[in-house]
Scaffold this motif. Structure first.
Motif, PDB file in Angstrom:
ATOM      1  N   GLN A 154       0.831  -1.206   0.000  1.00 39.20           N
ATOM      2  CA  GLN A 154       0.000   0.000   0.000  1.00 39.20           C
ATOM      3  C   GLN A 154       0.868   1.259   0.000  1.00 39.20           C
ATOM      4  OE1 GLN A 154      -2.609   0.661   3.481  1.00 39.20           O
ATOM      5  NE2 GLN A 154      -4.310   0.791   2.042  1.00 39.20           N
ATOM      6  N   ILE A 155       1.960   1.219   0.751  1.00 37.05           N
ATOM      7  CA  ILE A 155       2.885   2.361   0.781  1.00 37.05           C
ATOM      8  C   ILE A 155       3.577   2.525  -0.563  1.00 37.05           C
ATOM      9  CG2 ILE A 155       4.979   3.265   1.851  1.00 37.05           C
ATOM     10  CD1 ILE A 155       4.154   1.803   4.423  1.00 37.05           C
ATOM     11  N   LEU A 156       4.053   1.403  -1.141  1.00 41.14           N
ATOM     12  CA  LEU A 156       4.731   1.450  -2.436  1.00 41.14           C
ATOM     13  C   LEU A 156       3.790   1.933  -3.543  1.00 41.14           C
ATOM     14  CD1 LEU A 156       6.821  -1.860  -2.316  1.00 41.14           C
ATOM     15  CD2 LEU A 156       7.667   0.499  -2.122  1.00 41.14           C
ATOM     16  N   MET A 157       2.518   1.570  -3.440  1.00 44.50           N
ATOM     17  CA  MET A 157       1.549   2.003  -4.454  1.00 44.50           C
ATOM     18  C   MET A 157       1.434   3.526  -4.456  1.00 44.50           C
ATOM     19  SD  MET A 157      -0.565   1.153  -6.869  1.00 44.50           S
ATOM     20  CE  MET A 157      -1.023  -0.579  -6.689  1.00 44.50           C
ATOM     21  N   LYS A 158       1.451   4.121  -3.274  1.00 45.56           N
ATOM     22  CA  LYS A 158       1.366   5.587  -3.199  1.00 45.56           C
ATOM     23  C   LYS A 158       2.646   6.235  -3.734  1.00 45.56           C
ATOM     24  CE  LYS A 158      -1.813   5.611   0.742  1.00 45.56           C
ATOM     25  NZ  LYS A 158      -1.996   6.000   2.166  1.00 45.56           N
ATOM     26  N   LEU A 159       3.807   5.650  -3.400  1.00 48.94           N
ATOM     27  CA  LEU A 159       5.083   6.236  -3.810  1.00 48.94           C
ATOM     28  C   LEU A 159       5.320   6.096  -5.316  1.00 48.94           C
ATOM     29  CD1 LEU A 159       7.384   5.029  -0.878  1.00 48.94           C
ATOM     30  CD2 LEU A 159       6.413   7.318  -1.207  1.00 48.94           C
ATOM     31  N   LEU A 160       4.956   4.942  -5.860  1.00 48.16           N
ATOM     32  CA  LEU A 160       5.239   4.650  -7.270  1.00 48.16           C
ATOM     33  C   LEU A 160       4.003   4.785  -8.158  1.00 48.16           C
ATOM     34  CD1 LEU A 160       7.497   1.474  -6.781  1.00 48.16           C
ATOM     35  CD2 LEU A 160       8.221   3.857  -7.097  1.00 48.16           C
ATOM     36  N   TYR A 161       2.973   5.434  -7.650  1.00 47.37           N
ATOM     37  CA  TYR A 161       1.708   5.509  -8.387  1.00 47.37           C
ATOM     38  C   TYR A 161       1.865   6.061  -9.807  1.00 47.37           C
ATOM     39  CZ  TYR A 161      -3.217   6.418  -9.398  1.00 47.37           C
ATOM     40  OH  TYR A 161      -4.452   6.432  -9.986  1.00 47.37           O
ATOM     41  N   PRO A 162       2.589   7.180 -10.014  1.00 50.58           N
ATOM     42  CA  PRO A 162       2.728   7.694 -11.391  1.00 50.58           C
ATOM     43  C   PRO A 162       3.377   6.683 -12.334  1.00 50.58           C
ATOM     44  CG  PRO A 162       3.388   9.355  -9.805  1.00 50.58           C
ATOM     45  CD  PRO A 162       3.240   8.090  -9.042  1.00 50.58           C
ATOM     46  N   LEU A 163       4.416   5.990 -11.855  1.00 50.83           N
ATOM     47  CA  LEU A 163       5.092   4.995 -12.689  1.00 50.83           C
ATOM     48  C   LEU A 163       4.170   3.819 -12.996  1.00 50.83           C
ATOM     49  CD1 LEU A 163       7.624   3.970 -14.095  1.00 50.83           C
ATOM     50  CD2 LEU A 163       8.382   3.020 -11.885  1.00 50.83           C
TER      51      LEU A 163
END
Length: 425
Positions: free
Chosen positions: A133-142
Motif C-alpha cells: 500500500q505504501i509502495l503504491m502511493k510512492l510509485l503511483y505515477p510509474l
C-alpha cells in the motif's frame, strides 16, 4: 561500485534476493486468496482484508506494481552478482555468476516464497499489503504509466481490459462451492442449499399429484355420497367439479365443510359451492423456483396444473415444493419413497410402479432417464410401447427389471435385480 567492498556487495545481494522473494510471494498470495472469504472479512472490519480488497480492486495496477519492484530488484541483483563473479573468478565469473544467481533466484526468490504463499495466502497477503500500500502511493505515477502502455497494447491486439470485479457465480459454480464447503456447512444444510439451486431444473409436473389421484368430489353426485366423501377425507382441501374433473368449480376447505356440518340449516350443496375458493391454475412446465415465488405473490398454497388445452394434469401444493428443499415431512399423507421400496433378502428391491424416477435417482444414486415419463410405470410402458403381462423380465436403461404385478392398465410393482444394484449403488 569498485569502491564498495565484496562483503557489502554480498550483503546487498542477499537483501535484494529477500526483496525479490517478498514480491514473488506477495503476487501469488494475492492471486490465491478466496475472494468471498476476503469480502466477508472485509465486511466484518478486518483491517488486512480491507487493505487487500482495496489493492485487488485494480488487479492490473497491483500486478504492475509488484512486477516493477520485482524486475528492478532482479536486474540490480544480476548486476551485483556479475561484479562479484568478475572479482572472484575473472572473465569466467560472468558465466558462474549467471548460473549461480539463476539457481538461487529460482529456489529462494521464486519457488519457495510462491509455494509458501500458495499454502498460506491470507497470512502472506495481509502482512505484505502494508508495504504494498505504501509502495503504491510512492510509485503511483510509474504504475499508471506502465499500465497505460500495457492496456493500450492490449487494445491494439483486440483485447479489452475490464477492471470490474465480476465475481458473480453461475448455479453450477455455486453448487461446486457448496459441495466443497466440507465440514464448514453441515451435510443436511448442504443438501438443502443444493435443492434450492435445483429448483430451476425441476418443473411442477415432476412433483404434482397425478390427475387420477387428486382428492375430488363430483358435486352432481347424490348428497349422501358427498357427505360420506367429506367425512372420510384425509386432505385439508378437496377439488369440487361437475361430472368431469376438467370442469372444476372450486377448491373446498374441509374444515369449512365441517363447520357447516355443525349447523344443519347451513349445510347444503349450494352453501358448499358458495364456500369453495376460486381455483388457482398453474401452466404445465412452470419451474419450481418460479412457482414458489408465484405462490408467495398470489398468497396461494395449492394449485391445479393445466396443459395447453386447459385440461387438468395434476395438483401441487406449497408443501410439495418445501419438501423438495428440506425433505419429506412426517405429516405427509402421500406415501413416502421409503414406503414404496421394499428391500428383499436376495438384495433386490421391490418398487411401486408409481414411484417417482427423480426420487429414485436421488435416493438410490441411480441414473434412470428423467427427460420423459416421471414414474417407474411410465418409463417401462414407454420402453415396451405396450401394457405388459406380469413376470416379464426386461432391461431399461441398463437396469434389469422384473414386472411383478400389472393391474388397471398400470404396472403396480417392479423388482430391480441385485446385480444392477451392485453396479450403480
Amino acid at each position: 561500485m569498485d569502491d564498495i567492498s565484496t562483503g557489502v556487495l554480498f550483503s546487498l545481494l542477499i537483501l535484494l534476493l529477500v526483496i525479490s522473494g517478498y514480491f514473488s510471494g506477495s503476487e501469488t498470495g494475492m492471486m490465491a486468496l478466496n475472494r468471498y472469504k476476503l469480502r466477508h472479512l472485509a465486511n466484518q472490519g478486518h483491517r488486512g482484508a480491507k487493505r487487500v480488497e482495496k489493492l485487488l480492486s485494480r488487479p492490473d495496477r497491483l500486478i504492475g506494481l509488484i512486477l516493477i519492484g520485482n524486475n528492478l530488484v532482479n536486474i540490480l541483483a544480476s548486476a551485483i552478482a556479475t561484479i562479484l563473479g568478475m572479482r572472484l573468478y575473472g572473465d569466467m565469473g560472468v558465466a558462474i555468476a549467471t548460473g549461480a544467481l539463476t539457481l538461487v533466484v529460482l529456489v529462494f526468490a521464486e519457488v519457495t516464497p510462491k509455494t509458501l504463499a500458495a499454502l498460506y495466502p491470507e497470512r502472506v497477503s495481509y502482512a505484505s499489503s502494508v508495504l504494498l500500500q505504501i509502495l503504491m502511493k510512492l510509485l503511483y505515477p510509474l504504475v499508471v504509466f506502465v499500465n497505460a502502455i500495457t492496456n493500450g497494447f492490449l487494445r491494439l491486439v483486440g483485447l479489452r481490459v475490464n477492471n470490474n470485479d465480476d465475481a458473480d457465480l453461475s448455479s453450477d459454480e455455486l453448487r461446486t462451492v457448496v459441495n466443497e464447503a466440507g465440514g464448514l456447512i453441515p451435510r443436511r444444510h448442504q443438501d438443502m442449499l443444493l435443492s434450492i439451486l435445483d429448483l430451476e431444473n425441476v418443473t411442477v409436473e415432476d412433483l404434482m399429484v397425478p390427475r387420477n389421484e387428486i382428492a375430488a368430489i363430483n358435486v352432481n353426485d347424490d348428497w349422501k355420497s358427498i357427505v360420506r366423501q367429506l367425512s372420510h377425507s384425509a386432505h385439508g382441501r378437496i377439488v369440487l367439479y361437475r361430472d368431469n374433473i376438467d370442469e372444476v368449480v372450486g377448491m373446498l376447505r374441509v374444515r369449512e365443510a365441517y363447520r357447516m356440518m355443525m349447523d344443519k340449516n347451513d349445510f347444503s350443496k349450494e352453501n358448499l359451492l358458495r364456500a369453495a375458493d376460486e381455483v388457482y391454475f398453474i401452466p404445465e412446465g412452470t419451474p419450481l423456483n418460479i412457482q414458489l415465488l408465484k405462490f408467495q405473490r398470489n398468497k396461494q398454497r395449492i394449485g391445479l396444473i393445466v396443459d395447453e388445452y386447459g385440461d387438468i394434469q395434476g395438483l401441487i401444493t406449497l408443501e410439495d415444493i418445501l419438501e423438495e428443499i428440506v425433505g419429506e415431512f412426517t405429516t405427509s399423507i402421500s406415501p413416502t419413497l421409503a414406503e414404496e421400496i421394499t428391500p428383499q433378502a436376495d438384495g433386490s428391491l421391490i418398487i411401486e410402479g408409481s414411484a417417482n424416477i427423480r426420487d429414485l435417482n436421488k435416493s438410490l444414486n441411480w441414473v434412470l432417464p428423467t427427460d420423459g415419463p416421471r414414474t417407474l410405470n411410465g418409463l417401462i410402458l414407454e420402453h415396451l410401447e405396450d401394457i405388459p403381462d406380469s413376470q416379464l423380465s426386461i432391461e431399461v436403461s441398463g437396469y434389469q427389471m422384473e414386472i411383478i404385478e400389472v393391474a388397471d392398465n398400470m404396472i403396480k410393482t417392479v423388482r430391480i435385480l441385485p446385480n444392477q444394484l451392485q453396479k450403480t449403488g
